[in-house]
Design a protein around this motif. Sequence first.
Motif, mmCIF file in Angstrom:
data_model
loop_
_atom_site.group_PDB
_atom_site.id
_atom_site.type_symbol
_atom_site.label_atom_id
_atom_site.label_comp_id
_atom_site.label_asym_id
_atom_site.label_seq_id
_atom_site.Cartn_x
_atom_site.Cartn_y
_atom_site.Cartn_z
ATOM 1 N N GLU A 181 1.831 -5.513 8.933
ATOM 2 C CA GLU A 181 0.695 -5.017 9.715
ATOM 3 C C GLU A 181 0.525 -3.510 9.524
ATOM 4 O OE1 GLU A 181 -0.984 -5.435 14.272
ATOM 5 O OE2 GLU A 181 1.135 -4.941 13.988
ATOM 6 N N LEU A 182 1.626 -2.760 9.557
ATOM 7 C CA LEU A 182 1.538 -1.314 9.324
ATOM 8 C C LEU A 182 1.023 -1.033 7.919
ATOM 9 C CD1 LEU A 182 2.081 1.674 10.050
ATOM 10 C CD2 LEU A 182 4.408 1.346 9.156
ATOM 11 N N ASP A 183 1.482 -1.791 6.933
ATOM 12 C CA ASP A 183 1.041 -1.540 5.569
ATOM 13 C C ASP A 183 -0.460 -1.782 5.421
ATOM 14 O OD1 ASP A 183 2.047 -0.861 2.836
ATOM 15 O OD2 ASP A 183 1.047 -2.760 2.368
ATOM 16 N N ARG A 184 -0.989 -2.754 6.130
ATOM 17 C CA ARG A 184 -2.433 -2.981 6.092
ATOM 18 C C ARG A 184 -3.182 -1.800 6.731
ATOM 19 N NH1 ARG A 184 -3.881 -8.862 5.602
ATOM 20 N NH2 ARG A 184 -5.623 -8.489 7.019
ATOM 21 N N GLN B 135 0.835 -1.203 0.000
ATOM 22 C CA GLN B 135 0.000 0.000 0.000
ATOM 23 C C GLN B 135 0.872 1.258 0.000
ATOM 24 O OE1 GLN B 135 -3.313 0.376 -0.185
ATOM 25 N NE2 GLN B 135 -3.736 -1.815 -0.299
ATOM 26 N N MET B 136 1.930 1.265 0.778
ATOM 27 C CA MET B 136 2.778 2.457 0.833
ATOM 28 C C MET B 136 3.519 2.675 -0.484
ATOM 29 S SD MET B 136 5.740 1.199 3.520
ATOM 30 C CE MET B 136 4.814 0.025 4.502
ATOM 31 N N ASP B 137 3.774 1.586 -1.235
ATOM 32 C CA ASP B 137 4.415 1.724 -2.542
ATOM 33 C C ASP B 137 3.507 2.424 -3.548
ATOM 34 O OD1 ASP B 137 6.660 0.300 -1.679
ATOM 35 O OD2 ASP B 137 5.838 -1.621 -2.337
ATOM 36 N N ARG B 138 2.205 2.302 -3.371
ATOM 37 C CA ARG B 138 1.249 2.823 -4.348
ATOM 38 C C ARG B 138 0.958 4.311 -4.145
ATOM 39 N NH1 ARG B 138 -3.134 -2.100 -3.688
ATOM 40 N NH2 ARG B 138 -1.579 -3.712 -3.291
#
Length: 588
Positions: free
Chosen positions: A431-434, A174-177
């Motif tokens: 977990e953070l990315d979620r 998610q952070m990559d997007r």
Amino acid sequence: MQRPLAFACLLATAAPLFAAPRVHIALPERCRLLTRQFFDLRVEATDLADTEATLILRDEKGRDITAAFGPPDEVSSDNDHLPASLDRAWTFRAKSFATEGIKTVMAEVSDSTGTSRDSRRIGVQRFKARPPGKKNLILFIGDAMGESYRDAGRLVAGSTGGGMRGGFFDELLQMDRMPYTGTVLTHAHNAVVPDSANTASAWASGNKTTNGALNVFPDNNDWRSTEAAFLDNPRFETLWSYLKRLHGYRTGIVTTTEVTDATPAAEGAYVGYRTLHKVIARQFVDGTFMPGPAFDVILGGGKDHFDMRTIETSGDTRNLIDELVTRGYTQVKDRGELNALNEPPELLLGLFSSSAMTVAYDKLGYTRPPGEFSTFHPAFPNQPFLEEMTAKAIATLSKDERPFILMVEGGMIDKQSHGNHAAGTIWDVIELDRAIGVGRSYAREEKKRKTLLIATADHNQTMQVLGMVDTTVPEALENLRSGSGFTGLVTGAVWGFPDYPADPASGYPRNDNRYRLSLGFRTHDHTGTPVPLSAEGPGASLFTGTWDQTDLFFKMARVLDSDTTKLDRLEREKARLKIVDQNYAETP
């Protein structure tokens, strides 16, 4: 550093003929503030000839501005570690500048031997929170989540279900997007290698502190290393307090460690040393620059600092949880109670563990690899995941459409990395990315698209992705720890890509596959290397390039202060010009 001519002449003509006192303003060389942001001014004079020393404050033109600051809130002596010499300190609390620009404050101290001076130039940035409406801010922090930590999380999460083939991923993190990226320098005021207190203070308040200090500058009685000495330091107001006090923002912190730990504490605490957890909890409840609780949402661990208080440990016997409930907070005690909230409350408190929370790997019930230890708390067996806490925090803060500011931390990434526990570290990155995915979903769905999302780290650590191992090989090395003395080839090393399966119940990767990452830790501690940042939403294009961590505070403030409509057209144009790609899933 150049000064106006009149100011330079004033300094030149004031040189004492005899041994005049030494004067020091306890502000750093590079001090920056927002208009109306509170700060404390402390003037320290040492080597005094007598106890009748006087202080005058002047501006860059030499004009007396003492009356504008008012009488000092505190005057103290015997501050430094030289009992044979006389000294005095004057502290002015909760001062601010109403207008933007470069401000100069000069302290002029006189005793019977003469007069001495010190001066500071302070940069003040405008903040007005102008139309077309106030924006929200969600800041995601992966504690110690440098680039290689993102890499490891991407390789593990992205390989599930055969999602990595031929060097490509079907889906990125998610952070990559998030469409804009930058690089953040993290050095402390006094060291190349920072800690979480100094780094969190940098983005929370816009100034560097010494390692261990939360939103305060050092002064000349810190050598005592007592609670009293660490509570009288000159403070500077956090963005969370500033927005709540002046602009009606709702505020929140969410973390997987103790809510009084350095990173979440930096949003609302002012202490010279980060280990004063019970003092920090009290500041959360009582407030500092404004009375009352610092946050509308508090979710994480650290329950004992609020309700296990004695005179010996805390200086009081208050039950701060009961006090918050009396003030109208809805308290949830475990994952079940949190997720059972069908309607978001007005105020939300959840302290799900006595200290730090159970890490994601252990909440999932997975078997730890050799050499790693479970963080499961038998007394707190049903703890929520970070993405669940994030969802409830956003729902609570956004319920009345007032603007809000929220910090969400994957705090155990750092603590697992200190122990060189690769599995515990990586699953906490996931977990953070979620949780970031929860924030991105909210920001896409809100009507006015007025939420700025930022994902970054406070500092780095030393984990590196070394390659792949076949775990069926006897004594295969998945995790090369610091101090292991390892030299040579990694046992079980193979070419190829990982094959982590997905857990159908949770959606997280499992760790019972054959081909896993090989990882190595150089030390058990932090590094002085930069950290990556990703941004999305209004004003996100401001967060590109390489800059100091204190700039994050001023960039966030500038976005919240400004109409970014024209700037945000760049993001829409970028989306229109996207390249053709058949490998990645069409996910935003």
